[in-house]
Write an enzyme that holds these catalytic residues in place. Structure first.
Site, PDB file in Angstrom:
ATOM      1  N   ASP A   7       7.628   0.266  -6.774  1.00 30.99           N
ATOM      2  CA  ASP A   7       7.907  -1.132  -6.429  1.00 30.99           C
ATOM      3  C   ASP A   7       9.359  -1.208  -5.979  1.00 30.99           C
ATOM      4  O   ASP A   7      10.273  -1.079  -6.796  1.00 30.99           O
ATOM      5  CB  ASP A   7       7.707  -2.041  -7.643  1.00 30.99           C
ATOM      6  CG  ASP A   7       6.258  -2.127  -8.116  1.00 30.99           C
ATOM      7  OD1 ASP A   7       5.490  -1.177  -7.869  1.00 30.99           O
ATOM      8  OD2 ASP A   7       5.908  -3.138  -8.756  1.00 30.99           O
TER       9      ASP A   7
ATOM     10  N   LYS B  63       5.278  -8.426  -3.499  1.00 30.77           N
ATOM     11  CA  LYS B  63       5.435  -8.783  -4.917  1.00 30.77           C
ATOM     12  C   LYS B  63       6.436  -9.916  -5.030  1.00 30.77           C
ATOM     13  O   LYS B  63       7.460  -9.930  -4.340  1.00 30.77           O
ATOM     14  CB  LYS B  63       5.898  -7.556  -5.696  1.00 30.77           C
ATOM     15  CG  LYS B  63       6.187  -7.775  -7.168  1.00 30.77           C
ATOM     16  CD  LYS B  63       6.574  -6.449  -7.821  1.00 30.77           C
ATOM     17  CE  LYS B  63       7.102  -6.633  -9.229  1.00 30.77           C
ATOM     18  NZ  LYS B  63       7.495  -5.343  -9.850  1.00 30.77           N
TER      19      LYS B  63
ATOM     20  N   LYS C 101       1.175  -9.163  -5.540  1.00 33.31           N
ATOM     21  CA  LYS C 101       1.428  -8.910  -6.960  1.00 33.31           C
ATOM     22  C   LYS C 101       2.282 -10.050  -7.496  1.00 33.31           C
ATOM     23  O   LYS C 101       3.357 -10.335  -6.965  1.00 33.31           O
ATOM     24  CB  LYS C 101       2.134  -7.573  -7.176  1.00 33.31           C
ATOM     25  CG  LYS C 101       2.497  -7.315  -8.649  1.00 33.31           C
ATOM     26  CD  LYS C 101       3.096  -5.939  -8.861  1.00 33.31           C
ATOM     27  CE  LYS C 101       3.582  -5.762 -10.298  1.00 33.31           C
ATOM     28  NZ  LYS C 101       4.142  -4.404 -10.552  1.00 33.31           N
TER      29      LYS C 101
END
Length: 234
Positions: free
Chosen positions: A99, A164, A193
């Site tokens: 990430d 995200k 996400k």
């Protein structure tokens, strides 16, 4: 609608939405062991750790769980070459997912080509070296709605797997509004996400129903335990 989801989705299936996350700078050995045990017990999708803790966690857990790590965390303003090196180190440690934080400074300066180049280089080296999933954190708490859409467009163009919402370290968390916005705008071109401040099962379910394909949380154990009780009550 939430009740229907809970009755239909088994706890083991629900756990696969969750990235159980331990990024606290004061986490000690005992807490690391607990997060590893929780990830094994409940079957979370990944355990997300700082890169420096992955080797130790691997010693403890072996190959019993999947690991993820963060790149350019939490501000995103390290150089691209540093982010690329972090990815290569992640590969060496057997990490399955990364990430990365978007370069928020450059994005705010509207230097979008540089922001995109940063993402593209990280995605390319990750995919070339076997990282299964790459996510880009755009830090929605610091962006206007128009900026969130622009950032999502850059994420899609970079070939990343997920956009995200937040790191959870920069003053804001996920909102239903943001997840819905990103999900509707992406039109299936990238997954979403939700991360930042998600601590309860009903909230996690609401985010999933708003379009999140993954939930990032440091409260995975509490969320799944709440979910099990809700599931068993129906």
């Amino acid at each position: 609608m939430i009740q229907e989801f809970i009755s239909r989705i088994k706890p083991s299936e629900f756990a696969q939405y969750i990235d159980h996350t331990l990024l606290k700078p004061d986490a000690d050995y005992k807490l690391l062991e607990k997060y590893i045990d929780d990830t094994k017990r409940y079957g979370f999708k990944t355990l997300v750790l700082p890169l420096s803790l992955i080797p130790l966690a691997r010693e403890i857990a072996g190959n019993t769980i999947r690991f993820a790590t963060v790149i350019g965390f939490p501000h995103g303003n390290t150089s691209t070459s540093v982010k690329v090196y972090e990815v290569l180190q992640s590969v060496e440690y057997g990490v399955s997912e990364v990430d990365m934080v978007m370069n928020i400074n450059l994005f705010k300066m509207k230097r979008f080509n540089e922001v995109l180049k940063d993402m593209v280089e990280v995605v390319a080296v990750a995919k070339k070296n076997g990282v299964e999933i790459v996510k880009v954190i755009i830090e929605t708490a610091l962006l206007s709605d128009d900026e969130k859409l622009k950032a999502t467009d850059l994420v899609i163009e970079s070939g990343t797997d997920y956009v995200k919402t937040n790191t959870g370290f920069l003053g804001g968390g996920a909102t239903i509004h943001d997840v819905t916005l990103l999900y509707n705008h992406s039109r299936g071109r990238v997954k979403v996400k939700a991360s930042g401040g998600i601590r309860h099962a009903l909230d996690a379910v609401a985010f999933i129903q708003a379009g999140a394909a993954r939930i990032g949380t440091s409260s995975g154990d509490k969320i799944i335990e709440e979910y099990i009780r809700l599931h068993e009550s129906l």
